[in-house]
Design a protein around this motif. Structure first.
Motif, PDB file in Angstrom:
ATOM      1  N   LYS A   1     -12.167  -3.129   3.449  1.00 14.36           N
ATOM      2  CA  LYS A   1     -10.781  -2.660   3.545  1.00 14.36           C
ATOM      3  C   LYS A   1     -10.246  -2.880   4.956  1.00 14.36           C
ATOM      4  O   LYS A   1      -9.131  -3.321   5.149  1.00 14.36           O
ATOM      5  CB  LYS A   1     -10.744  -1.157   3.249  1.00 14.36           C
TER       6      LYS A   1
ATOM      7  N   GLU B   1      -2.872   9.137   3.754  1.00 17.85           N
ATOM      8  CA  GLU B   1      -2.926   7.670   3.745  1.00 17.85           C
ATOM      9  C   GLU B   1      -1.529   7.076   3.753  1.00 17.85           C
ATOM     10  O   GLU B   1      -1.278   6.071   4.413  1.00 17.85           O
ATOM     11  CB  GLU B   1      -3.722   7.177   2.520  1.00 17.85           C
TER      12      GLU B   1
ATOM     13  N   ASP C   1     -15.571   0.014   2.034  1.00 18.06           N
ATOM     14  CA  ASP C   1     -14.774   0.626   3.113  1.00 18.06           C
ATOM     15  C   ASP C   1     -14.584  -0.351   4.259  1.00 18.06           C
ATOM     16  O   ASP C   1     -13.509  -0.463   4.843  1.00 18.06           O
ATOM     17  CB  ASP C   1     -15.470   1.899   3.632  1.00 18.06           C
TER      18      ASP C   1
ATOM     19  N   ARG D   1      -5.258  13.729   0.714  1.00 20.46           N
ATOM     20  CA  ARG D   1      -5.749  12.448   1.220  1.00 20.46           C
ATOM     21  C   ARG D   1      -4.700  11.348   0.996  1.00 20.46           C
ATOM     22  O   ARG D   1      -4.436  10.531   1.870  1.00 20.46           O
ATOM     23  CB  ARG D   1      -7.058  12.077   0.507  1.00 20.46           C
ATOM     24  N   MET D   2      -4.078  11.387  -0.192  1.00 16.44           N
ATOM     25  CA  MET D   2      -3.039  10.391  -0.490  1.00 16.44           C
ATOM     26  C   MET D   2      -1.880  10.520   0.494  1.00 16.44           C
ATOM     27  O   MET D   2      -1.340   9.525   0.968  1.00 16.44           O
ATOM     28  CB  MET D   2      -2.502  10.603  -1.904  1.00 16.44           C
TER      29      MET D   2
ATOM     30  N   ARG E   1       0.801   4.253  -2.806  1.00 20.98           N
ATOM     31  CA  ARG E   1       0.528   5.657  -2.466  1.00 20.98           C
ATOM     32  C   ARG E   1       1.675   6.554  -2.952  1.00 20.98           C
ATOM     33  O   ARG E   1       1.463   7.625  -3.492  1.00 20.98           O
ATOM     34  CB  ARG E   1       0.405   5.840  -0.945  1.00 20.98           C
TER      35      ARG E   1
ATOM     36  N   ARG F   1       0.838  -1.215   0.000  1.00 21.43           N
ATOM     37  CA  ARG F   1       0.000   0.000   0.000  1.00 21.43           C
ATOM     38  C   ARG F   1       0.865   1.255   0.000  1.00 21.43           C
ATOM     39  O   ARG F   1       0.584   2.229  -0.705  1.00 21.43           O
ATOM     40  CB  ARG F   1      -0.924   0.001   1.217  1.00 21.43           C
TER      41      ARG F   1
ATOM     42  N   GLN G   1       1.064   8.459   5.048  1.00 20.52           N
ATOM     43  CA  GLN G   1       1.543   8.672   6.416  1.00 20.52           C
ATOM     44  C   GLN G   1       0.976   7.588   7.346  1.00 20.52           C
ATOM     45  O   GLN G   1       1.687   6.991   8.149  1.00 20.52           O
ATOM     46  CB  GLN G   1       1.063  10.069   6.875  1.00 20.52           C
ATOM     47  N   ARG G   2      -0.330   7.294   7.158  1.00 18.54           N
ATOM     48  CA  ARG G   2      -0.988   6.319   8.031  1.00 18.54           C
ATOM     49  C   ARG G   2      -0.405   4.918   7.809  1.00 18.54           C
ATOM     50  O   ARG G   2      -0.162   4.171   8.748  1.00 18.54           O
ATOM     51  CB  ARG G   2      -2.479   6.307   7.728  1.00 18.54           C
ATOM     52  N   THR G   3      -0.150   4.602   6.531  1.00 18.33           N
ATOM     53  CA  THR G   3       0.419   3.285   6.237  1.00 18.33           C
ATOM     54  C   THR G   3       1.825   3.171   6.813  1.00 18.33           C
ATOM     55  O   THR G   3       2.210   2.131   7.333  1.00 18.33           O
ATOM     56  CB  THR G   3       0.450   3.040   4.706  1.00 18.33           C
TER      57      THR G   3
END
Length: 540
Positions: free
Chosen positions: A534, A468, A531, A464-465, A437, A433, A470-472
């Motif tokens: 996921k 995401e 969602d 948003r990307m 991204r 992922r 950053q979150r991953t």
């Protein structure tokens, strides 16, 4: 008259399907892999007095069940893994099949009075291929190194073809009374290569259909069901291997599926295939159990204990041959070639042992045994047909039930689950992922700078990307077992699922308000489902 039998047949199929679903649910409760449970249940059902014996036309099994099951297996096989382990797969799918057939042939000829060598090869061809579905469903939910499952899946894709070819030649030899090696070998080459070429050609045709015609997800899904039947029927009609045609065609199309199918088609086709494949497999396994009385009734000339003894001896030999074959097949190429030693890690003693124990027989063996003709050339009965059928039965039962139930114990005993070849799946998923991204962000930074300044929506997409990515990244760190981060991640998932649940309930309210159209509401519901999917597939 014809009308009632059709009704009865449809009722029988529906009844079996329903029974199969109940049994699978029960099997899941008892934690028993469903093929094993269904065969035993079918056996149990066959002893119920007053139930009519279920006599199946073997051509039906070959025609209805085999093409889609093989096609699905080919579709699910990773081409990369298949190619990576081509040597062990080839040694098992061709080498072991021929080795097993030969030894079974000589043993059967020596042990069973009146059994010729050709009949022995016939029996060998029938019982040499392990079953794809049995192995994968027994291994489902058990952690096994990817290498083992890849080799098992690859082997069971091709061994059906090689064993059916042995079967075909042995059958010809029994019917004509002669057998010429040179002829057999040359026609073997023709039959297999012809099947592969035909499968690839037809697959290319279907590829063009999917790619260049204005198809919809539903049309595409139906085409994927037509494809295996076309490949199989045309190949058999032309006298080449239908099994290899379906397998090679399926592998080619699945390799190019990302070019052919859009997201909707993939979602739809996958779920439809999963349901249909499951129903077909379940039916076949329950039919295996139900066929036993048919085999027992015809045992003229042999007492039941005698026949059972032959069956058990042959089962023991088949299991032993596979175990004996595994170790030289795993280690001799390593001793002979430095390149192999350098390329592949050693399989250890555990890998070959588990592969050797995972030789459960199933669908193809049953179908081949049933397709032995009732009459030989001169109109007299086919020699030893019922004994062959009965022995096949015992072999399927012993390997499926005994090996299938003990395989998970063996895996636990060898500790093979802890031999990790690559990083754990959670990390792999997060890593993939993150890469996706990053490539998206780099692409946007390169091509859409002006857009990002002027267009608020595109700017929001980039943000948003970034969030995401950053979150991953955080997720990858959390997977390094920092306990506070892991708990934070779990809490995040809980909150997100709860928010989705509230949104779902609101959709339910909207349905009753009659302001919005049903179709739009369904579309939003599907979005929420995606969602949620996921999250549920994320590591917890």
């Amino acid at each position: 008259m014809h009308h009632t039998t059709l009704h009865e047949n449809i009722l029988l199929v529906l009844g079996l399907l329903f029974a199969m679903l109940l049994l699978v649910m029960l099997g899941q409760k008892l934690r028993i892999s469903y093929p094993i449970f269904l065969v035993l249940a079918g056996l149990g059902l066959s002893f119920i007095p007053g139930l009519p014996p279920v006599v199946i036309d073997p051509n039906l099994i070959f025609l209805i069940f085999l093409p889609p099951l093989l096609y699905q297996a080919a579709w699910d096989t990773s081409w990369k893994d298949f190619w990576r382990w081509k040597r062990p797969i080839g040694l098992l799918a061709f080498g072991l099949v021929f080795f097993t057939s030969t030894i079974v042939a000589y043993v059967a000829q020596a042990m069973i009075p009146g059994f010729t060598l050709a009949l022995g090869f016939l029996l060998g061809g029938i019982i040499s291929p392990p079953d794809a579905v049995a192995a994968t469903s027994v291994l489902k939910g058990i952690r096994v190194p990817r290498r083992i499952t890849s080799i098992l899946e690859g082997e069971s894709l091709i061994n059906d073809a090689s064993s059916l070819i042995v079967f075909r030649f042995a059958l010809a030899a029994v019917l004509s009374g002669t057998f010429v090696w040179q002829k057999a070998v040359s026609s073997f080459v023709v039959v297999s290569s012809g099947g592969i070429l035909l499968g690839l050609a037809l697959a290319y045709g279907f590829y063009l259909l999917h790619r260049y015609l204005p198809t919809t997800p539903s049309i595409n899904t139906v085409l994927t069901f037509i494809a295996p039947y076309v490949m199989y029927l045309l190949a058999e009609e032309l006298g080449v291997s239908g099994v290899l045609a379906v397998v090679s065609g399926g592998l080619l199309l699945s390799y190019h599926s990302h070019r052919v199918f859009d997201a909707d088609t993939r979602l739809q086709a996958n779920s439809v295939w999963e349901s249909v494949g499951f129903a077909l497999n379940g039916l076949v396994f329950i039919l295996i159990g139900l066929e036993l009385p048919v085999a027992v009734q015809g045992l003229d000339g042999y007492s039941l204990p005698q026949a059972i003894r032959y069956g058990l001896i042959v089962s023991g030999i088949v299991i032993l041959i596979r175990l004996v074959w595994m170790f030289p097949a795993a280690f001799v190429p390593r001793w002979l070639s430095a390149g192999i030693r350098h390329r592949e890690t050693s399989p250890g003693w555990q890998g070959p042992l588990i592969l050797g124990w995972a030789g459960m027989r199933g669908v193809v063996s049953l179908a081949s045994a049933l397709s032995v003709p009732l009459l030989a050339a001169g109109g007299q009965e086919f020699p030893q047909r019922n004994l062959i059928l009965f022995i096949t039965f015992v072999v399927i039962l012993v390997t499926l039930v005994f090996q299938g139930l003990t395989l998970p114990l063996l895996i636990r005993f060898t500790g093979v689950a802890h031999i990790e070849e690559r990083m754990p799946t959670d990390e792999q998923e997060a890593g993939i992922r993150l890469r996706l991204r990053r490539v998206a962000l780099a692409h946007m930074a390169q091509h859409y700078v002006a857009d990002m300044e002027q267009n608020e929506m595109i700017r929001a997409l980039q943000q948003r990307m970034q969030a995401e990515a950053q979150r991953t990244g955080n997720l990858l760190e959390a997977l390094d077992y920092d306990e506070t981060k892991r708990l934070a991640l779990q809490r995040y998932h809980q909150v997100l699922l709860d928010v989705l649940r509230v949104q779902r309930e609101e959709l339910f309210v909207l349905r009753h308000e009659d302001v919005f159209e049903e179709e739009m509401l369904r579309h939003q519901e599907a979005q929420l489902d995606l969602d949620e999917a996921k999250i549920s597939h994320m590591p917890h």
